[in-house]
Write a protein that holds these residues in place. Structure first.
Motif, short mmCIF file in Angstrom:
data_model
loop_
_atom_site.label_atom_id
_atom_site.label_comp_id
_atom_site.label_asym_id
_atom_site.label_seq_id
_atom_site.Cartn_x
_atom_site.Cartn_y
_atom_site.Cartn_z
N LEU A 114 -3.19 11.96 -2.95
CA LEU A 114 -2.37 12.13 -4.12
C LEU A 114 -2.98 12.76 -5.42
O LEU A 114 -2.32 13.30 -6.15
CB LEU A 114 -2.09 10.45 -4.72
CG LEU A 114 -1.37 9.51 -3.30
CD1 LEU A 114 -1.27 8.05 -4.05
CD2 LEU A 114 0.04 10.35 -3.23
N GLU A 115 -4.29 12.67 -5.15
CA GLU A 115 -5.05 13.25 -6.47
C GLU A 115 -4.75 14.75 -6.43
O GLU A 115 -5.02 15.45 -7.70
CB GLU A 115 -6.57 13.18 -6.00
CG GLU A 115 -7.50 13.47 -6.83
CD GLU A 115 -9.05 13.58 -6.68
OE1 GLU A 115 -9.25 13.40 -5.25
OE2 GLU A 115 -9.95 13.90 -7.50
N ASN A 162 -1.96 1.48 -9.05
CA ASN A 162 -2.67 2.89 -8.39
C ASN A 162 -2.59 3.97 -9.46
O ASN A 162 -1.48 4.41 -9.98
CB ASN A 162 -1.70 3.37 -7.15
CG ASN A 162 -2.30 4.62 -6.76
OD1 ASN A 162 -2.41 5.55 -7.19
ND2 ASN A 162 -3.01 4.58 -5.43
N PRO A 163 -3.75 4.45 -9.92
CA PRO A 163 -3.95 5.39 -10.87
C PRO A 163 -3.41 6.60 -10.83
O PRO A 163 -3.20 7.53 -11.58
CB PRO A 163 -5.44 5.72 -11.05
CG PRO A 163 -5.98 5.29 -9.40
CD PRO A 163 -5.26 4.16 -9.08
N TYR A 164 -2.82 7.12 -9.58
CA TYR A 164 -2.03 8.17 -9.34
C TYR A 164 -0.63 8.08 -9.33
O TYR A 164 0.08 9.00 -9.49
CB TYR A 164 -2.50 8.87 -7.76
CG TYR A 164 -4.08 9.01 -7.84
CD1 TYR A 164 -4.49 10.04 -8.43
CD2 TYR A 164 -4.72 8.39 -7.18
CE1 TYR A 164 -5.87 10.55 -8.39
CE2 TYR A 164 -6.28 8.14 -7.34
CZ TYR A 164 -6.70 9.57 -7.86
OH TYR A 164 -7.96 9.84 -7.84
N VAL A 165 -0.18 7.04 -9.42
CA VAL A 165 1.31 6.71 -9.41
C VAL A 165 1.89 6.84 -10.74
O VAL A 165 1.62 6.32 -11.62
CB VAL A 165 1.90 5.24 -8.69
CG1 VAL A 165 3.38 5.22 -9.35
CG2 VAL A 165 1.59 5.41 -7.30
N SER A 188 0.78 -1.09 -0.07
CA SER A 188 0.00 0.02 0.07
C SER A 188 0.78 1.43 -0.01
O SER A 188 2.15 1.26 0.35
CB SER A 188 -0.86 0.03 1.26
OG SER A 188 -0.19 0.12 2.44
N PRO A 190 -2.79 8.55 1.31
CA PRO A 190 -4.21 8.13 0.76
C PRO A 190 -4.44 8.81 -0.62
O PRO A 190 -3.93 9.74 -0.94
CB PRO A 190 -5.35 8.65 1.79
CG PRO A 190 -4.66 9.90 2.19
CD PRO A 190 -3.07 9.48 2.37
N ASP A 191 -5.35 8.07 -1.54
CA ASP A 191 -5.54 8.51 -2.96
C ASP A 191 -5.98 10.19 -2.98
O ASP A 191 -5.60 10.89 -3.83
CB ASP A 191 -6.42 7.65 -3.68
CG ASP A 191 -5.96 6.25 -4.05
OD1 ASP A 191 -4.72 6.14 -3.78
OD2 ASP A 191 -6.50 5.57 -4.70
N LYS A 192 -6.75 10.25 -2.06
CA LYS A 192 -7.33 11.66 -1.95
C LYS A 192 -6.37 12.77 -1.78
O LYS A 192 -6.72 13.85 -2.25
CB LYS A 192 -8.67 11.84 -1.13
CG LYS A 192 -8.31 11.78 0.20
CD LYS A 192 -9.61 11.89 1.02
CE LYS A 192 -9.28 12.19 2.55
NZ LYS A 192 -8.78 11.36 3.28
N THR A 240 2.52 3.98 -16.72
CA THR A 240 3.57 4.44 -15.69
C THR A 240 4.83 4.40 -16.11
O THR A 240 5.36 3.58 -17.05
CB THR A 240 3.40 3.39 -14.64
OG1 THR A 240 2.05 3.17 -14.23
CG2 THR A 240 3.97 3.91 -13.25
N ARG A 262 -5.11 8.41 -14.71
CA ARG A 262 -6.30 8.62 -13.63
C ARG A 262 -7.67 8.46 -14.29
O ARG A 262 -8.49 8.10 -13.61
CB ARG A 262 -6.39 10.10 -13.04
CG ARG A 262 -5.03 10.49 -12.31
CD ARG A 262 -5.02 11.79 -11.87
NE ARG A 262 -3.76 11.94 -11.26
CZ ARG A 262 -3.49 13.42 -10.40
NH1 ARG A 262 -4.41 14.05 -10.35
NH2 ARG A 262 -2.20 13.43 -9.94
#
Ligand code: DGT
Ligand code: CA
Ligand code: CA
Ligand code: ZN
Length: 489
Positions: free
Chosen positions: A344-345, A375-378, A336, A340-342, A411, A488
């Motif tokens: 990273l967004e 992970n869509p943000y990485v 993990s 958190p994603d929010k 990525t 994303r």
């Protein structure tokens, strides 16, 4: 009959004189270092002609010292040495041309010794000025055409002086690699030509050699960039006119991995921006560590939010330049992410990396990395293999799998330019490109005076056959942001 290479090696070991070496050979049949180490392990030296514990201890220490002095150093350590030497020698009016050759010119990640080539007629004088330079700690040889020294950085430097009309041929020869040169000579032979450090010949007639291009052209191929000369298909490509148009330092528009004084770096945001603008960048990524990395003063969630606010404020003052909001987020032991994603967004670009659990084993490490890549943000995986040139092999990871998932998800993989990392290396890099993966070339600078190392990363990229279009930090800021956003969706 001369003395063998092995015997010469033995005599270079501190504490071993020619007499002892001869005696060891006569009594125990020792010819090389391997034999000597074996004999030491088996306790065979003790008692031989007055060899006692103290002497044995000295020999063991000597072997260690010898091995250290034989070690290859990172190109990042050799690079400044060569720049300094050439800078000094350039002012010598007896020298017409001077250039680095050998593995350094090929930008190999580690350097055995540094080779420098100069042209001029006053060979002995030039060599003399070379061996008397500041920073020389030991003179190994000083002749009419060749000088060899050890410098304070611990590395050996060889200088060769040739005639002006041989400079190109000599440069080609001493740039290597040996494998490249061997293959080239075979091709020359088939064409009834001969190449040497003195020129290219048809029978006894010299038909070229002043410029390096002469050699390649006469052999019917395009000039080959030094970084490609490893006999990895570059000669075939040159014959077919299909060499890549390699990325250049000037293609780089920004650095994608940097630390500020908010985590474990030294510069402030302002200092980072100023420096980046000064060296012509259009953007700079501020990617401080995340909270789990206590040793690096990783940022807590609310600190990252503050950082974002601060950068937004600063960016209002810049024209044609932007600091990009980012993080180097830790990939935790369970795969993990540390933020958190929010959170990273809210960032422009997310760099993720492994800093812990190196001993988990290949499967587990690969799983962790794949989870992060999915992970869509990485956007970038930093220093993907974790190796350190001077002291650590890195964790085991299935790079083929990593490449596959990076390609599938859009990525990028990083070439970390820090001199002790250079990770990905050239071979991985080429594999990543062939697997359809984009590359980020990033310094991971913690101080402003580390940002020059982007040159090393570009060298690795070139050795990996990369073109500007394969590297995301050749993109404009808009294109780069679009690259990151795309994942994303
Ligand atoms: P290094 O110093 O181990 O990092 O690697 P290089 O490539 O700089 O090797 P080095 O210093 O031994 O020699 C420089 C270049 O000179 C090498 O790349 C090719 C050329 N060269 C040296 N010795 C030979 C040789 O015996 N045969 C051939 N074909 N070329 C050689
Ligand atoms: Ca060399
Ligand atoms: Ca050499
Ligand atoms: Zn970093």
């Amino acid at each position: 009959k001369g003395i063998s290479e092995d015997t010469i090696t033995l005599m270079q070991i501190p504490g071993l004189g020619p007499k002892t070496v001869a005696m060891l050979n006569k009594e125990l049949g020792i010819v090389g270092l391997n034999d000597l180490e074996k004999a030491l392990q088996e306790g065979k030296l003790k008692g031989l002609f007055g060899i006692g514990d103290k002497k044995i201890e000295n020999i063991i220490k000597g072997i260690e010292l010898f091995k250290t002095s034989q070690q290859r150093i990172s190109i990042g350590m050799a690079f400044p040495v060569v720049k300094r030497i050439i800078e000094v020698l350039k002012h010598n009016p007896q020298i017409k041309e001077i250039q680095a050759a050998g593995s350094l010119r090929r930008m190999k990640e580690t350097i055995g010794d540094i080779d420098i080539l100069a042209s001029g007629t006053a060979g002995a004088d030039i060599v003399k000025s070379f061996v008397n330079m500041r920073g020389v700690t030991q003179i190994l040889a000083a002749g009419d055409t060749k000088g060899s020294v050890r410098v304070e950085e611990g590395v050996q430097v060889d200088l060769r002086v040739v005639h002006e009309d041989e400079f190109g041929a000599a440069l080609q020869y001493f740039t290597g690699s040996k494998e490249h040169n061997i293959h080239l000579r075979e091709i020359a032979k088939k064409k009834g030509l001969k190449i040497s450090e003195y020129g290219i010949f048809k029978g006894d007639k010299k038909i070229g050699g002043q410029r390096e291009e002469d050699i390649y052209k006469t052999l019917g191929m395009d000039w080959i960039q030094p970084e490609l000369r490893e006999n990895r298909g570059e000669i075939e490509a040159a014959l077919e006119g299909k060499l890549p148009k390699l990325i250049e330092l000037s293609d780089i528009k920004g650095d994608l991995h940097n630390h500020s004084n908010w985590s474990d770096g030294t510069p402030t945001f302002e200092e980072m921006a100023e420096h980046a603008m000064r060296i012509g960048y259009k953007y700079l990524v501020v990617s401080d560590h995340s909270k789990s990395l206590h040793v690096a003063n990783g940022l807590k969630d609310e600190e990252l939010l503050e950082e974002i606010e601060e950068i937004d404020k600063l960016n209002k003052n810049f024209k044609g330049f932007a600091l990009l909001k980012a993080t180097e987020v830790d990939i935790k032991a369970d795969g993990s992410l540390d933020f958190p994603d929010k959170l990273l967004e809210k960032l422009d670009i997310v760099v993720a990396s492994i800093h812990s659990g190196f001993k988990q084993g290949k499967e587990k490490i690969t799983e962790r990395m794949v989870a992060a890549i999915r992970n869509p943000y990485v956007n970038v995986i930093a220093h993907p293999t974790g190796r350190l040139i001077s002291r650590r092999e890195g964790y085991e990871v299935n790079l083929d799998k990593v490449i596959e998932v990076c390609a599938e998800t859009g990525t990028a993989l990083e070439i970390n330019c820090y001199y002790d990392r250079l990770d990905l290396n050239d071979i991985h890099c080429r594999k990543a490109k062939e697997g359809g993966v984009m590359i980020a070339i990033s310094t991971d600078a913690h101080h402003l005076d580390q940002m020059w190392m982007i040159e090393l990363g570009v060298g690795i990229a070139r050795r990996g056959w990369l073109e500007a279009k394969d590297v995301i930090n050749t993109f404009s800021v808009d294109k780069l942001k679009a690259f990151c956003k795309k994942k994303r969706k």
